[in-house]
Design a protein around this motif. Structure first.
Motif, PDB file in Angstrom:
ATOM      1  N   UNK A   3      -7.888  10.304  -3.271  1.00  0.00           N
ATOM      2  CA  UNK A   3      -8.626   9.077  -3.573  1.00  0.00           C
ATOM      3  C   UNK A   3      -9.123   8.391  -2.289  1.00  0.00           C
ATOM      4  N   UNK A   4      -8.256   8.314  -1.292  1.00  0.00           N
ATOM      5  CA  UNK A   4      -8.611   7.598  -0.072  1.00  0.00           C
ATOM      6  C   UNK A   4      -9.662   8.342   0.748  1.00  0.00           C
ATOM      7  N   UNK A   5      -9.469   9.638   0.883  1.00  0.00           N
ATOM      8  CA  UNK A   5     -10.427  10.395   1.693  1.00  0.00           C
ATOM      9  C   UNK A   5     -11.804  10.389   1.037  1.00  0.00           C
ATOM     10  N   UNK A   6     -11.821  10.224  -0.310  1.00  0.00           N
ATOM     11  CA  UNK A   6     -13.108  10.165  -1.014  1.00  0.00           C
ATOM     12  C   UNK A   6     -13.742   8.785  -0.888  1.00  0.00           C
ATOM     13  N   UNK A   7     -13.029   7.867  -0.266  1.00  0.00           N
ATOM     14  CA  UNK A   7     -13.609   6.552  -0.048  1.00  0.00           C
ATOM     15  C   UNK A   7     -13.354   5.579  -1.188  1.00  0.00           C
ATOM     16  N   UNK A   8     -12.433   5.937  -2.083  1.00  0.00           N
ATOM     17  CA  UNK A   8     -12.103   5.003  -3.175  1.00  0.00           C
ATOM     18  C   UNK A   8     -11.070   4.009  -2.648  1.00  0.00           C
ATOM     19  N   UNK A   9     -11.440   3.375  -1.565  1.00  0.00           N
ATOM     20  CA  UNK A   9     -10.474   2.565  -0.843  1.00  0.00           C
ATOM     21  C   UNK A   9     -10.242   1.232  -1.519  1.00  0.00           C
ATOM     22  N   UNK A  10     -11.316   0.628  -1.960  1.00  0.00           N
ATOM     23  CA  UNK A  10     -11.160  -0.654  -2.633  1.00  0.00           C
ATOM     24  C   UNK A  10     -10.327  -0.521  -3.891  1.00  0.00           C
ATOM     25  N   UNK A  11     -10.604   0.531  -4.637  1.00  0.00           N
ATOM     26  CA  UNK A  11      -9.865   0.744  -5.883  1.00  0.00           C
ATOM     27  C   UNK A  11      -8.372   0.872  -5.586  1.00  0.00           C
ATOM     28  N   UNK A  12      -8.068   1.609  -4.556  1.00  0.00           N
ATOM     29  CA  UNK A  12      -6.676   1.810  -4.161  1.00  0.00           C
ATOM     30  C   UNK A  12      -6.041   0.478  -3.782  1.00  0.00           C
TER      31      UNK A  12
ATOM     32  N   UNK B  36       0.836  -1.209   0.000  1.00  0.00           N
ATOM     33  CA  UNK B  36       0.000   0.000   0.000  1.00  0.00           C
ATOM     34  C   UNK B  36       0.866   1.252   0.000  1.00  0.00           C
ATOM     35  N   UNK B  37       1.938   1.222   0.765  1.00  0.00           N
ATOM     36  CA  UNK B  37       2.820   2.397   0.815  1.00  0.00           C
ATOM     37  C   UNK B  37       3.565   2.578  -0.496  1.00  0.00           C
ATOM     38  N   UNK B  38       4.009   1.482  -1.091  1.00  0.00           N
ATOM     39  CA  UNK B  38       4.690   1.603  -2.384  1.00  0.00           C
ATOM     40  C   UNK B  38       3.729   2.139  -3.445  1.00  0.00           C
ATOM     41  N   UNK B  39       2.507   1.682  -3.392  1.00  0.00           N
ATOM     42  CA  UNK B  39       1.518   2.175  -4.354  1.00  0.00           C
ATOM     43  C   UNK B  39       1.241   3.664  -4.114  1.00  0.00           C
ATOM     44  N   UNK B  40       1.220   4.038  -2.866  1.00  0.00           N
ATOM     45  CA  UNK B  40       1.013   5.457  -2.529  1.00  0.00           C
ATOM     46  C   UNK B  40       2.122   6.314  -3.132  1.00  0.00           C
ATOM     47  N   UNK B  41       3.355   5.811  -3.043  1.00  0.00           N
ATOM     48  CA  UNK B  41       4.472   6.554  -3.630  1.00  0.00           C
ATOM     49  C   UNK B  41       4.338   6.616  -5.150  1.00  0.00           C
ATOM     50  N   UNK B  42       3.897   5.510  -5.750  1.00  0.00           N
ATOM     51  CA  UNK B  42       3.765   5.461  -7.211  1.00  0.00           C
ATOM     52  C   UNK B  42       2.743   6.470  -7.727  1.00  0.00           C
ATOM     53  N   UNK B  43       1.601   6.533  -7.070  1.00  0.00           N
ATOM     54  CA  UNK B  43       0.567   7.444  -7.601  1.00  0.00           C
ATOM     55  C   UNK B  43       0.781   8.874  -7.118  1.00  0.00           C
ATOM     56  N   UNK B  44       1.642   9.041  -6.157  1.00  0.00           N
ATOM     57  CA  UNK B  44       1.890  10.390  -5.632  1.00  0.00           C
ATOM     58  C   UNK B  44       1.003  10.638  -4.425  1.00  0.00           C
TER      59      UNK B  44
END
Ligand code: ARG
Length: 575
Positions: free
Chosen positions: A184-193, A169-177
């Motif tokens: 994305x997360x605060x909007x609740x697009x959690x599953x997608x993330x 999850x952290x590596x993906x966070x770095x990838x997308x910025x």
């Protein structure tokens, strides 16, 4: 004031003591609702063996004594030795008048306990699912009831914020910025993330490797990794908080007791359990083998505390949490509102905590099991498109459908939207709270939004209707605080007697952590009011009768609004 069952219980016990001797002072009076009278006592049947007399020989003299009590109109022996008891109208009326003046509507204050309620507990970077909706709603009702009874409640939102999945999850966070991830997360697009991270983890070996290194860095407390992890968590928490706010759930950031909170205690917990001989090394792992748990092959079942690679898991965290709650928070009672599928996990955790001496006679722990919410197909609830549902969408759907149900009643769109919000969310919560928490139920919007039957809207509507009676009379129901309450008809008597049971219903929820008991009570109360209102004119009744009926209506309103409030359900000003 005492509720009818408690009053009769005492009277029966007194009569037993007078008849049989002081050794019967603690006997169970076995008061139950009766089809033939208000209540029945089955005590004589229960005691017959011990006393050495046939039940009817005990019941007869007990009934005679009961008949003399002011609260009792008649007490008669029936069948093999039941005592059918009818309360006196004067007593009911007097109690109802007292309840009307009581700011707590007859709910007693028991001895205060410190109670930890572990509930909601979604997982960071995973969408809250309907199951979490249920633990959230049930837990919050339990908490409200316990606090109303004066208990010192500690809410514990044991969110899952730790584990190996955080590497990817952290590596993906770095990838997308960071910025776009935050959004994305605060909007609740959690599953997608989560799914995007997981897909990369599976498809891209170099990403998988980075993820593994990231876990190591996280566990080692690397500062930059911890900072990223903190943003990830606070983003998801923003989303949870928006859900809690919309649902009217009382959890705040101060109630977060995430898994990571216990990390610094894990090594010490393992050491203590090992030193106490509760845990032993088995195949390189530190395990507890609480007595009475066996696997399918009959071999003792381990609760794994430290894996052979040195890692800790979910069970270790729960052992740390239970030690912290008993030893540091000094809880008298811990209630875990968690899915039924974790039953064995908690049984084992409690058993090991007892072996360790953390749970004792003075400190109890219980798993308030939560059953599965399913769709019409009786499978785990899914959205229309078949994917797992976003909780925020589910709530919105309930509100939109509520608006359709009530749309013809309001012209003002703003008002309509506000009431739809209360009705939709009330319906969703009530559907959950009206079913025994350990049984599953089918999530069905049409049924939960029906204006008749055991639904949230029906109860809200019953309360709103009482308000409108007072509005027509140009009276403030809150100002009605004196009777006298007169019980001229069967419907008035039945309603008054029903209202006297409020304290018992609330107390029962606290004892069992089962909010549906309050729902059942409130539904019965609304039904008793409906019958009363059909049969007894209120505003057009003469003098004292009008006053008494208004008093009954005011008391009903208070009980309904307070009771629904304890379930976390608000009542719209009008409906
Ligand atoms: N996060 C867990 C889940 O989603 C629930 C945690 C329940 N509480 C606890 N102390 N284990 O299943």
């Amino acid at each position: 004031m005492k509720d009818p069952e408690a009053t009769l219980g005492e009277l029966v016990r007194d009569a037993l003591t007078s008849e049989l001797g002081s050794e019967y002072a603690q006997a169970d009076p076995l008061i139950r609702p009766s089809d033939f009278a208000d209540y029945q006592s089955n005590a004589a049947m229960g005691l017959s063996k011990r006393v050495g007399r046939p039940p009817r020989d005990i019941a007869g003299p007990v009934a005679d004594r009961l008949s003399e009590a002011a609260a009792v109109a008649s007490a008669e022996v029936s069948g093999p030795g039941f005592i059918n008891i009818t309360l006196s109208d004067d007593w009911i009326a007097g109690q109802a008048s007292t309840q009307l003046e009581d700011p707590r509507f007859g709910v007693p204050l028991p001895r205060t306990q410190r109670i930890v309620v572990d509930y909601s507990a979604p997982n960071v970077a995973r969408e809250m699912h309907v199951g979490h909706l249920r633990t959230t709603v049930v837990g919050d009702a339990v908490v409200r009831v316990l606090e109303y009874l004066g208990h010192d409640v500690v809410r514990a939102n044991h969110i899952g914020d730790w584990g190996t999945q955080f590497g990817m999850l952290l590596e993906h966070l770095l990838d997308v910025g960071e910025d776009s991830a935050n959004e994305q997360l605060a909007a609740g697009e959690i599953n997608a993330f989560y799914q995007a991270a997981n897909a990369k983890f599976k498809a891209d070996p170099s990403f998988a490797e980075r993820s593994r290194l990231r876990v190591v860095a996280l566990q080692a407390g690397d500062r930059e990794t911890l900072r990223l992890w903190t943003t990830l968590i606070s983003d998801t928490e923003k989303y949870y908080n928006s859900i809690y706010a919309r649902l009217g759930v009382t959890l705040t950031d101060a109630d977060l007791a995430p898994e990571s909170f216990y990390n610094p205690m894990l090594a010490g917990v393992c050491d203590e359990l090992e030193a106490k001989g509760v845990a032993v090394i088995s195949d390189g792992a530190l395990c507890a083998f609480p007595p009475g748990f066996a696997g399918r092959d009959g071999a003792p079942l381990p609760l794994i505390l430290r894996k052979s690679d040195g890692g800790y898991g979910y069970a270790t965290t729960d052992m740390a949490a239970i030690r912290y709650r008993t030893r540091d928070l000094r809880a008298n009672r811990i209630i875990y509102v968690v899915g039924a599928e974790q039953a064995q996990h908690f049984e084992m955790v409690f058993a090991v905590a007892r072996q360790a001496g953390w749970l004792t006679g003075e400190v109890s722990a219980e798993h308030a099991t939560i059953g599965l919410v399913t769709g019409a197909d009786r499978k785990r609830f899914r959205s229309r498109s078949g994917s797992s549902v976003k909780l925020a969408d589910l709530i919105s759907e309930a509100v939109e459908r509520a608006e359709e149900v009530i749309k013809d009643r309001y012209d003002d769109p703003e008002q309509r939207r506000q009431i739809a919000e209360e009705v939709g969310i009330g319906a969703l919560k009530y559907a959950d709270l009206s079913v025994a928490r350990d049984s599953g139920y089918v999530l069905d919007f049409d049924r939960m939004l029906a204006l008749t039957g055991n639904t949230g809207p029906y109860l809200q509507y019953a309360a709103a209707r009482i308000r409108s009676i007072f509005a027509r009379a140009e009276l403030d129901p809150a100002q009605v605080s004196s009777g006298p309450i007169l019980l001229g008809t069967a419907a008035e008597r039945a309603l008054a007697l029903q209202l006297l049971g409020f304290g018992r219903a609330v107390t029962d929820v606290a004892l069992t952590a089962e909010p549906h008991k309050l729902s059942v009570y409130l539904f019965e109360t609304a039904s008793a009011f409906t019958t009363f209102y059909e049969q007894c004119p209120v505003l057009n009744a003469p003098g004292e009768t009008r006053q008494s009926r208004l008093a009954l209506a005011a008391l009903t309103l208070r009980v309904l609004v307070t009771g629904l409030g304890l379930l976390g359900i608000s009542v719209p000003p009008r409906m």
